[in-house]
Write an enzyme that holds these catalytic residues in place. Structure first.
Site, short mmCIF file in Angstrom:
data_model
loop_
_atom_site.label_atom_id
_atom_site.label_comp_id
_atom_site.label_asym_id
_atom_site.label_seq_id
_atom_site.Cartn_x
_atom_site.Cartn_y
_atom_site.Cartn_z
N CYS A 53 27.75 63.02 -29.15
CA CYS A 53 28.05 64.46 -29.28
C CYS A 53 28.47 64.98 -27.92
CB CYS A 53 26.82 65.22 -29.77
SG CYS A 53 27.05 67.01 -29.82
N GLU A 75 27.05 59.67 -38.13
CA GLU A 75 25.65 59.94 -37.80
C GLU A 75 25.57 60.52 -36.40
OE1 GLU A 75 21.91 58.82 -35.68
OE2 GLU A 75 23.94 58.02 -35.36
N ARG A 127 12.03 60.99 -36.65
CA ARG A 127 13.36 60.86 -36.05
C ARG A 127 14.38 61.52 -36.97
NH1 ARG A 127 14.95 57.29 -32.09
NH2 ARG A 127 17.19 57.00 -31.79
#
Length: 396
Positions: A149, A196, A239
């Site tokens: 990201c 993801e 998580r």
């Protein structure tokens, strides 16, 4: 018959040294000789072999025969093809191979992750994705990417609109690694994709980052599904990650009817992944343990929540991060009469749901980084099952 492990030694497969992608071409060629994708890699592979005295003519004649003696070979009769971008150590690959998929292309920037990937799959990933021509990637049914990201710039959008200019959301993502996913999707038109990322992608920059991503994928004419999922339903670790799934509207006409998996009851315990005998080197030194306790006390006095995580063995752990190699602070295992300890690399692998026959050929520090950056494999496999259900339904 020659084994792959013997062949790799003869032809000098060493992922750490593959700066020009020559070994990536060779291993991808060997991996794809039986599925129609070999021509994407053939010329550089043959050039590599031509420099060797042994086996070069056999490869040219496509007669080189060997046995894949690796932990996770492709299925004998694959149901679909996929590619693995920002591949890390292959957590997404494992998830989709378990559902009958054949990986026809992989890419990973980190050279140590490449070592682990090749040890388990017999394939050296290509390097920097920004330098790979999307036209040179084989056709595939599913694109997988656990992309980093990075900040997205949306400056100038309102100005373009005020001037009556058309703008595409793909333009906004140039300069980010997501752009490379978008350009590959645009060129290759996979039937589906699964991306993801960290949970915070949803809220980054007040939601504008995710809006740019969503709109870019929508503009490519894909139906988009997304959800934040927690790995604690499959492993003893909290998580949370966002999973984005898309289906080509040109193929499915918006009727994919995809559903994220129903999650099982969270009954995992950290003690279930622990080894009985542990080397002393994983126990924290007095100096480090005293430092962590002092650091936690200082922040507690300020009203902050920062500090080490002493894990309840009958509960689940905090999220393991890539910084785990530094001090193990987020997941410490209590021990009787001695300081707490870090998890071992094998225990970290289990915490992410990797099977025990998964090879760890790198140093402890590199292994901690790799598993901290990876995915909860069983969770990704649960999503993969639902993606493949859609593919199968439309194939039928």
């Amino acid at each position: 018959m020659l084994k792959y492990s013997e062949l790799r030694e003869k032809i000098g497969i060493k992922p750490l040294l593959d700066e020009d992608n020559s070994q990536a071409y060779v291993t991808h060629y060997l991996y794809n000789r039986d599925n129609g994708s070999a021509h994407y890699f053939e010329e550089p592979a043959i050039e590599y072999f031509s420099k060797l005295n042994e086996h070069s003519s056999l490869l040219t004649q496509k007669k080189l025969s060997f046995k894949w003696d690796i932990p996770f070979p492709s299925p004998d009769k694959p149901k679909f093809k996929f590619i693995d971008l920002f591949a890390g150590i292959g957590g997404l690959r494992l998830a989709y191979q378990k559902e009958g998929g054949k990986c026809v292309f992989s890419s990973e920037y980190n050279k140590f992750a490449k070592v682990t990937y090749e040890a388990n799959f017999g394939e050296v990933p290509f390097g920097d994705i920004t330098k790979i021509d999307e036209k040179q990637i084989p056709d595939h049914d599913v694109l997988l990417a656990g992309f980093p990201c990075q900040p997205f710039s949306i400056a100038g959008v309102s100005k373009k609109k005020s001037l009556g200019r058309q703008h595409g959301f793909l333009d906004e993502t140039q300069g980010t690694l997501f752009f490379d996913i978008a350009r590959i999707i645009k060129e290759k038109r996979p039937r589906a994709f699964m991306l993801e990322n960290v949970k915070n992608l949803v809220s980054h920059d007040k939601g504008r980052t995710f809006e740019v991503i969503y709109n870019a994928l929508d503009e490519l004419n894909y139906t988009i599904h997304f959800r934040v999922l927690d790995g604690k339903y499959f492993v003893p670790q909290h998580r949370e990650r966002i999973v984005i799934v898309g289906f080509d509207r040109n193929v499915f006409e918006g009727k994919d009817d995809f559903q994220f998996p129903a999650l099982p009851d969270p009954d995992k315990k950290i003690r279930d992944i622990l080894d009985e005998e542990i080397e002393a080197k994983y126990t924290l030194s007095d100096k480090l343990w005293n430092y962590l306790q002092g650091y936690a006390a200082k922040h507690k006095a300020k009203g902050n929540g920062f500090g080490f995580g002493l894990t309840n063995l009958d509960g689940i752990s905090r999220t393991m991060s890539a910084r785990y190699y530094k001090d193990g602070a987020e997941i410490l295992i209590p021990q009787e009469d001695v300081n707490p300890r870090r998890l071992t690399p094998r225990e970290c692998a289990r915490l992410q749901g990797f099977p025990d026959d998964y090879r760890i050929p790198v140093s402890d520090n590199q292994a901690y980084r790799q598993f901290g950056n990876s995915v909860v494999m069983p969770l990704m496999n649960a999503v993969a099952k639902e993606v493949v259900k859609v593919l199968d339904r439309f194939d039928g």
